[in-house]
Write a protein that holds these residues in place. Structure first.
Motif, PDB file in Angstrom:
ATOM      1  N   PRO A  85       0.057   8.582 -22.327  1.00 46.66           N
ATOM      2  CA  PRO A  85      -0.143   7.217 -21.812  1.00 46.66           C
ATOM      3  C   PRO A  85      -1.612   6.804 -21.841  1.00 46.66           C
ATOM      4  CG  PRO A  85       0.152   8.742 -19.995  1.00 46.66           C
ATOM      5  CD  PRO A  85       0.370   9.533 -21.252  1.00 46.66           C
ATOM      6  N   ARG A  86      -1.822   5.497 -21.993  1.00 45.69           N
ATOM      7  CA  ARG A  86      -3.169   4.930 -21.848  1.00 45.69           C
ATOM      8  C   ARG A  86      -3.272   4.303 -20.470  1.00 45.69           C
ATOM      9  NH1 ARG A  86      -5.975   4.486 -26.506  1.00 45.69           N
ATOM     10  NH2 ARG A  86      -4.796   5.009 -28.375  1.00 45.69           N
ATOM     11  N   PHE A  87      -4.466   4.337 -19.923  1.00 42.85           N
ATOM     12  CA  PHE A  87      -4.663   3.797 -18.574  1.00 42.85           C
ATOM     13  C   PHE A  87      -5.199   2.382 -18.623  1.00 42.85           C
ATOM     14  CE2 PHE A  87      -5.228   8.386 -18.548  1.00 42.85           C
ATOM     15  CZ  PHE A  87      -4.301   8.756 -17.596  1.00 42.85           C
ATOM     16  N   GLY A  88      -4.601   1.520 -17.833  1.00 41.28           N
ATOM     17  CA  GLY A  88      -5.124   0.164 -17.667  1.00 41.28           C
ATOM     18  C   GLY A  88      -5.568   0.037 -16.220  1.00 41.28           C
ATOM     19  N   ARG A  89      -4.868  -0.839 -15.491  1.00 43.28           N
ATOM     20  CA  ARG A  89      -5.160  -0.949 -14.064  1.00 43.28           C
ATOM     21  C   ARG A  89      -4.925   0.373 -13.347  1.00 43.28           C
ATOM     22  NH1 ARG A  89      -2.011  -6.341 -12.475  1.00 43.28           N
ATOM     23  NH2 ARG A  89      -0.707  -5.401 -14.069  1.00 43.28           N
ATOM     24  N   SER A  90      -4.033   1.190 -13.940  1.00 43.06           N
ATOM     25  CA  SER A  90      -3.707   2.477 -13.324  1.00 43.06           C
ATOM     26  C   SER A  90      -4.929   3.383 -13.221  1.00 43.06           C
ATOM     27  CB  SER A  90      -2.602   3.166 -14.120  1.00 43.06           C
ATOM     28  OG  SER A  90      -2.974   3.271 -15.478  1.00 43.06           O
ATOM     29  N   ALA A  91      -5.951   3.142 -14.050  1.00 43.87           N
ATOM     30  CA  ALA A  91      -7.163   3.960 -13.967  1.00 43.87           C
ATOM     31  C   ALA A  91      -7.747   3.866 -12.562  1.00 43.87           C
ATOM     32  CB  ALA A  91      -8.198   3.488 -15.001  1.00 43.87           C
ATOM     33  N   LEU A  92      -7.740   2.669 -12.025  1.00 46.00           N
ATOM     34  CA  LEU A  92      -8.304   2.453 -10.687  1.00 46.00           C
ATOM     35  C   LEU A  92      -7.308   2.832  -9.591  1.00 46.00           C
ATOM     36  CD1 LEU A  92     -10.762   1.530  -9.103  1.00 46.00           C
ATOM     37  CD2 LEU A  92      -9.846  -0.792  -9.143  1.00 46.00           C
ATOM     38  N   SER A  93      -6.031   2.485  -9.795  1.00 46.20           N
ATOM     39  CA  SER A  93      -5.065   2.754  -8.728  1.00 46.20           C
ATOM     40  C   SER A  93      -4.826   4.250  -8.553  1.00 46.20           C
ATOM     41  CB  SER A  93      -3.751   2.017  -8.988  1.00 46.20           C
ATOM     42  OG  SER A  93      -3.154   2.454 -10.178  1.00 46.20           O
ATOM     43  N   LEU A  94      -4.901   5.013  -9.638  1.00 46.32           N
ATOM     44  CA  LEU A  94      -4.708   6.459  -9.512  1.00 46.32           C
ATOM     45  C   LEU A  94      -5.872   7.098  -8.762  1.00 46.32           C
ATOM     46  CD1 LEU A  94      -3.306   7.276 -13.069  1.00 46.32           C
ATOM     47  CD2 LEU A  94      -2.090   7.625 -10.917  1.00 46.32           C
ATOM     48  N   SER A  95      -7.110   6.704  -9.125  1.00 39.98           N
ATOM     49  CA  SER A  95      -8.261   7.340  -8.480  1.00 39.98           C
ATOM     50  C   SER A  95      -8.457   6.837  -7.053  1.00 39.98           C
ATOM     51  CB  SER A  95      -9.533   7.150  -9.316  1.00 39.98           C
ATOM     52  OG  SER A  95      -9.731   5.792  -9.625  1.00 39.98           O
ATOM     53  N   ALA A  96      -8.395   5.527  -6.860  1.00 40.44           N
ATOM     54  CA  ALA A  96      -8.581   4.986  -5.511  1.00 40.44           C
ATOM     55  C   ALA A  96      -7.404   5.384  -4.613  1.00 40.44           C
ATOM     56  CB  ALA A  96      -8.720   3.470  -5.556  1.00 40.44           C
ATOM     57  N   GLY A  97      -6.201   5.420  -5.190  1.00 37.13           N
ATOM     58  CA  GLY A  97      -5.020   5.800  -4.418  1.00 37.13           C
ATOM     59  C   GLY A  97      -5.096   7.250  -3.950  1.00 37.13           C
ATOM     60  N   ALA A  98      -5.652   8.120  -4.790  1.00 36.38           N
ATOM     61  CA  ALA A  98      -5.807   9.526  -4.403  1.00 36.38           C
ATOM     62  C   ALA A  98      -6.752   9.648  -3.211  1.00 36.38           C
ATOM     63  CB  ALA A  98      -6.334  10.337  -5.589  1.00 36.38           C
ATOM     64  N   MET A  99      -7.856   8.914  -3.254  1.00 36.81           N
ATOM     65  CA  MET A  99      -8.818   8.941  -2.147  1.00 36.81           C
ATOM     66  C   MET A  99      -8.200   8.352  -0.885  1.00 36.81           C
ATOM     67  SD  MET A  99     -12.320   9.681  -3.016  1.00 36.81           S
ATOM     68  CE  MET A  99     -11.559  11.222  -2.622  1.00 36.81           C
ATOM     69  N   ALA A 100      -7.429   7.278  -1.064  1.00 29.49           N
ATOM     70  CA  ALA A 100      -6.810   6.620   0.086  1.00 29.49           C
ATOM     71  C   ALA A 100      -5.766   7.532   0.748  1.00 29.49           C
ATOM     72  CB  ALA A 100      -6.164   5.308  -0.350  1.00 29.49           C
ATOM     73  N   GLY A 101      -4.989   8.226  -0.062  1.00 30.24           N
ATOM     74  CA  GLY A 101      -3.973   9.132   0.480  1.00 30.24           C
ATOM     75  C   GLY A 101      -4.606  10.232   1.317  1.00 30.24           C
ATOM     76  N   ASP A 102      -5.715  10.748   0.807  1.00 27.89           N
ATOM     77  CA  ASP A 102      -6.459  11.796   1.504  1.00 27.89           C
ATOM     78  C   ASP A 102      -7.007  11.257   2.832  1.00 27.89           C
ATOM     79  OD1 ASP A 102      -7.992  14.330   1.570  1.00 27.89           O
ATOM     80  OD2 ASP A 102      -9.710  13.009   1.258  1.00 27.89           O
ATOM     81  N   MET A 103      -7.391  10.000   2.823  1.00 33.21           N
ATOM     82  CA  MET A 103      -7.955   9.387   4.024  1.00 33.21           C
ATOM     83  C   MET A 103      -6.872   9.137   5.078  1.00 33.21           C
ATOM     84  SD  MET A 103     -10.729   6.437   3.536  1.00 33.21           S
ATOM     85  CE  MET A 103     -11.497   7.130   2.101  1.00 33.21           C
ATOM     86  N   VAL A 104      -5.723   8.680   4.630  1.00 41.22           N
ATOM     87  CA  VAL A 104      -4.596   8.483   5.555  1.00 41.22           C
ATOM     88  C   VAL A 104      -4.245   9.814   6.212  1.00 41.22           C
ATOM     89  CG1 VAL A 104      -2.141   7.890   5.711  1.00 41.22           C
ATOM     90  CG2 VAL A 104      -3.674   6.481   4.336  1.00 41.22           C
TER      91      VAL A 104
END
Ligand code: CTP
Ligand code: MG
Length: 181
Positions: A85-104
């Motif tokens: 797969p190629r990353f589009g918006r997912s480039a940001l949602s995967l990385s920011a989402g990982a940080m957010a999950g860790d924060m929750v």
């Protein structure tokens, strides 16, 4: 490439932008905590383990990696004979989402009275995966459905905890981290 192996490669490729942020944050962490030392019911909101620097650098590293993967997509896909797969918006949602999950997860740990660094088996290994997948499903639902087919999702849920143990143990041995989990 065989079907199972190509599923593993695709799952790993798709998740790399979500794997890197937390590890980069460990290396970059320090400085001002996001919660600024604030407490709620006498307990820290997030704790000293969630810093601005770690979060910004971690997210940026995941994003940069996704763009790097896009650049070598064709070469790697041809060499391994798999579609990647190629990353589009997912480039940001995967990385920011990982940080957010860790924060929750840290928020939950503080609420339940756990000090910084206290282990919560299961949560520690999957918080960032759930964060990355949820945010991506929300932000790029079509991309998510196309990439994270059921077989890929199963691989992600099995592979991630194993990788997580491996990298955290390495970070502990190298003394970047205080606990091996
Ligand atoms: N880190 C950071 N910012 C983040 C995530 C991590 O600065 N958003 C850095 C911190 O230095 C942190 C280290 O990476 O101590 C390890 O991350 P993690 O294990 O998630 O934090 P803990 O210190 O274990 O704290 P917690 O109990 O809240 O998980
Ligand atoms: Mg921890």
């Amino acid at each position: 490439m065989g079907r199972v192996l190509s599923t593993v490669v695709r799952a790993f490729w798709a998740m790399l932008p979500a794997y890197v942020p937390n590890n980069a944050a460990v290396l970059a962490g320090g400085g001002r905590p996001i919660d600024g030392g604030r407490t709620w019911k006498h307990k820290r909101l997030l704790g000293d383990g969630k810093t601005w620097r770690g979060t910004v650098v971690g997210t940026a590293c995941g994003l940069a990696l996704a763009l790097g993967l896009n650049r070598c997509n064709r070469r790697v896909a041809t060499a391994l004979d798999v579609s990647l797969p190629r990353f589009g918006r997912s480039a940001l949602s995967l990385s920011a989402g990982a940080m957010a999950g860790d924060m929750v997860a840290s928020f939950y740990k503080r609420r339940s009275g756990r000090e910084r660094g206290a282990p919560v088996p299961g949560l520690d290994q999957l918080d960032f995966v759930v964060g990355a997948l949820s945010l991506t499903a929300l932000v790029s639902p079509n991309w998510f459905r196309r990439v994270f087919r059921p077989d890929v999702l199963v691989v992600v849920l099995v592979l991630t905890p194993l990788l997580h143990f491996g990298t955290n143990f390495a970070a502990y041995v190298l003394e970047f981290k205080n606990e091996p989990y």
